[in-house]
Design a protein around this motif. Sequence first.
Motif, PDB file in Angstrom:
ATOM      1  N   ASN A 186      36.823  96.827  44.853  1.00  0.00           N
ATOM      2  CA  ASN A 186      36.477  95.517  45.420  1.00  0.00           C
ATOM      3  C   ASN A 186      37.311  94.368  44.864  1.00  0.00           C
ATOM      4  N   PRO A 208      36.187  98.360  50.049  1.00  0.00           N
ATOM      5  CA  PRO A 208      35.687  96.992  50.323  1.00  0.00           C
ATOM      6  C   PRO A 208      36.433  95.952  49.497  1.00  0.00           C
ATOM      7  N   SER A 958      26.381  97.948  56.076  1.00  0.00           N
ATOM      8  CA  SER A 958      27.778  97.779  55.692  1.00  0.00           C
ATOM      9  C   SER A 958      28.544  99.070  55.942  1.00  0.00           C
ATOM     10  N   ASN A 963      28.397  99.232  49.271  1.00  0.00           N
ATOM     11  CA  ASN A 963      27.962  97.850  49.504  1.00  0.00           C
ATOM     12  C   ASN A 963      26.497  97.769  49.899  1.00  0.00           C
TER      13      ASN A 963
END
Length: 989
Positions: A186, A208, A958, A963
Motif C-alpha cells: 500500500n 492496493p 474492496s 482492504n
Amino acid sequence: MKHGGKCFFSVLLLPLLLMLPVISISLKQSMKQSTEILLRTQRAQLEDPKTHLRDWIPSKHSPCDWVGITCDYQTHEVISIDLSEFELSGTFPSSFCQIPTLQNLTLADNYFHGGISSNDMTPCFKLRHLNISDNLFDGVLPEFEPQFGNLRLLDFSQNNFSGEIPRSFGRFPKLQVLRLFSNGLNGTIPGFLGDLSELVAFEIAYNPFAPGSLPVELGNMTKLENFWLPVSNLVGVIPESFGNLVALRNLDLSDNDLEGRIPDSIGGLRSVEQIELYNNWLSGELPESLGKLSNLRNFDASQNNLTGKLPESFLGLQLVSLGLNDNNLEGEVPEIIASNTRLVQLKLFKNKFSGSLPKDLGRNSDLEDFDVSGNRFVGELPSFLCYRKKLSKANVFNNRFSGNVSAALGDCSSLTYVRIFNNELEGEIPVGLWSLSNLTLFELRNNRFQGAIPSTISNARSLTQLLISNNQFSGKLPLEICGLVDLSVADLSRNQLSGELPACMTGMKKLAKLDLQENKFSGRIPSKVSSWRDLTELNLSVNRFVGEIPNELGRLPVLNYLDLSENLLSGKIPTELANLKLNKFNLSGNNLAGRIPSGFDNNIYLSSLVGNPNLCSPDLKPFTPCPKTKTTSWFLIVVILGLIALLVLSFFWFCKSKTKTIGRKVKLSWKLTSFHRVSFNEEEIFASLTDDNLIGVGGSGKVYRAKLKTGQTVAVKKLWGISVKPEAERVFQSEVGTLGSIRHINIVKLLFSCAGDDFRVLVYEYMENGSLGDLLHGEKGGVLLDWRKRFTVAIGAAQGLAYLHHDCTPPIVHRDVKSNNILLDEEFCPCVSDFGLAKTLRREGGEGDNIMSCVAGSYGYIAPEYAYTSKVTEKSDVYSFGVVLMELVTGKRPIDSSFGENKDIVKWVADAAVATQENGDGDRSSSLRHLMDTRMKPSSADYEEMEKILNLALLCTSAFPLNRPSMRRVVELLKDQSAVSFSSMPLSK
C-alpha cells in the motif's frame, strides 16, 4: 619417444589420482551436510499433513533421489529445492539456505505463513531463484543485503505482504524477473525500481498501492519484455520515457486511473505485441505513431475517454484483436482494416462511429468476435463476416443498419451469439440462421423482419434465448419449436404470429419467460403446464385465446408475472391463482365470469380484473354482487356432512396405518440425530411433507412448513434423493457438521436430522418472516420499509458471521452469504442459514485446508479474487455481506438491468461514489441519496446512517481482500458508525 611420452602423462595423472580420495571424501561430507540440513529443516519448520515428503528419511543416503530435490548431475550436490503444491505449512524455512550449493528455492502454492525478516533472508544470498508465491506470508517485505548479487528471479506474489517496497529491491544487478502481484502493498511505486537494468519481467499488479503516478525512471528498463501493472491505483499520465522500452512485448496498465493522452513516444515500442490500456481515463486522439508498431497484435484501449478518428496507419497493422469500445471515437472505419489477414476480434461498440462498414470486412481473416453495437452505422451489414466460417459472436444492435441479412450468415455454423436488434433491417431471415446448432442467443428485436419461423428451428438445440419481438413475423409456430429443450427465454411479442400454441410446448421444461403478447394467437392455452417449474413470467395478452384459464398455472412454484389480458377467455378465475406470489397480474378485457376469488377480491387487483362484465363480487365495485345460493334442505346438509365425515375418518385411518407402516420400516433404516430437546418425532414430521405445506424449492431440495401437535412450527428441508442428486449428501453433511455443533442467536437452529437409504431430512426452527431477499425483492417487498428494522437486520447478520469467523474453532467460512440465506423471525431478528457450502479453515495444514476446485457461491455475491486464487478465506464472506448491505440500503438486487450493461450492484454503487467525489462539492455522500430505496421514507438522521452503511458496504467489497475489514470489525463499525468515514473509502473506477 613414445616411452618418454607415456612417462610424462603418468607424471601428470599421478597427482590427480592421489586427489580422488580427497575429492570423494569432500563430496561425501558435502552430501552428508546437505542431508542433515534437509532433515533438520523438515523436522523443525515444515508441517506435512499429506506426507508428500515421506521419502525424506536418513536410510536413503543420497537426497538426490528425494522428491523435490535436484542435484548437479556431475558433482551430485544439492542445487534446487522445489516443494511447490505440496500443501505444506509452517514459517519460512530459512535453514534450507545453509546448503552452500543451493541455487533455487521454490515454495510456491502452499500454506506457509508469518512474516519474513531480513535475518531470515540473509542465509539465502547465494540463491539465483527464490519463489515463495501463493502462500499466506504477511507483514512487510524484507530488506535484502547487498551480497544478493546472483539473484535472477524473485517471486513473492499472491501473499499478504503490505507496506512499502524496500529500497534494496532496486539493488539486484542481475535480477531478470520481479513478481510482487496480488499482495497488500500500500505504498507508492518507487522510481528506484528503474535501476533494475537486467529486468525482463516486471509484475507487481493487483496491489492496493496508494494513488500515485508511474515513475519516469521505469523507462530505463530497456531489456524489459513484460510490464504488468493493472489494478494498481495508478494516476497521472503515461510517461514519455516509456517509449525507451524497446524490448517490451507486453504493456498492461489496465484498470487504473491514468489520464491524459497516449504519448506519441509509444511508437518507440518496436517489439511490443500487446498493449492493454482499458478502463482508465485516457483522453485525446489515438497517436499516429501507433502505426509504427509492426509487431503489435493485441491492442485494447476500451473504457476510456478517447476522441477523434481512427488513424489509417494504425488500422493497417496486422492486429489480431482490437478493443476500442466505450469511448467517444467518431468518423468512419477505414477500409484498410478489411485487408488485415489476422483480425480475429473487433470491438468498437459504444462510440460515435458513423458511415458504412467496410464491405469486405471478414473476407481476409478468421473473424470470430465482432461487436460494433451502440454506434451510428448505416447501410447494409457486410456480407463476408463469416466468410472463413469462424464467426462466433455478432453484435450489431443499436445502429441504423438497413437492407437484408446476407444469406451467407445462414451458413455460419460457428455462430453462438447473434444480437442485431434496434436497427432498420428488413426482409426474411435466412432459413439457415434459424437452425444453427451452436446458437445460444438469437436476438432480432425491433427491426422490420417478416416471414415465418421455419420448422428447421428444431436444429438450434443449443438455443437458450429467442428474442424476436417487434417485427412483422407471421404464420404459425411450428411444432418443431418444442425441440428447443434448453430454451429459457422466448420473447415473440408484437408480431403477427397466429394459430394455436403447440401443446408440446409444455414439455419445454427450462422455460423461465414466455412472452407472446400482441400477436394473433388463438385456441386454448395449453392446460398441462406443470412441467414449467422454472417459469417466472407468462405474458399472453392481446391475442385471441379462448376457453378457460388452466388451473395448473396456479401451481407453478416461481411464477410471479402473469398477464392474460385482452383475450377471449371465459369461465371462472381459478382459485389456485391466488397461491401465486405475483408482482404483475392482469386478467382484464376477457369474458371471465363468476365469483372473484377471495385472494383477488380487493381494490389492489381492480385494474387487473376490469373488462370482464360477468364477474361478481360482494364488495368490489363496480362489479355486481354475486347472487346468493339457495338454501339447501337440512336433510341434504346432513347427508353431505355425513359423507364428508366418513371420508375424513377413512383418510385418517389410511394415513395412520401408512404412517405406522412407514415408521416401522424407517426405524430399521433411519439414523436420527437430535441437536436440541424436541417434543416431536419423525413420524409427525413426515406426515407434514405434503404439497399444501410446501414453502420453497431450491437446488438441494424442498422446504416445508410443519405445524406440530404441540403448536410449534418448524421448517423441514427434504433433500433430493442421493441417487438423483449425489451432492445432496455433501450438503447434508455440511449442514449437520456445521449447525449441529454451534449455538448463536443469529445462526439458524438445526433441531434434528434424519438420514435414510436414499433421503436426507433436516428440521430447523421456523422463521415467520421468511428470507431477507423475499422481503426486499419479492411479493413481501412492502413489509420491510422501516430503515431501523433493516439496520437491526444488518447488525444481527453481521454478528452471526463474526461468530463463525472468530469464535468457532476452527473458523467457519459460509461461502454463500446472500439475502436469501438470511432468515427473519416474527420480530425481524435475523439468522444466517443454509450452510450447504460452508467450510472450516485449518491454516496449519490437514483436512481442513481449502483449495476450491470450482467457484462456490451465488452470482452477484462472489468476491473477485476467485479470478486469480482458489484459496478460501473469511474475506470472501465479508465481500458477500457488503453486497447484502447494499441491498438493504438501495432495495436493489445484486444484478439488475437498471445498472447498465456489464454492471452489478457493487460497480453501480462504486461508480456513483466516484462520480460524486469528482464533483468536488466537499460532501459527496449527500449526493448518493439517489441510490437509496425509494420505498422507504427515512428521516434526515436515517439518511446519514444509510450513507455511512453504504460506505461500509464499499469497504467490505474492496477489490483487495486485505482492504476489507474483518467481520468482527464490521460489527464494531455498524454499532459505532462515527468510525466510518467517506474520506477513508478506497475508490476506483
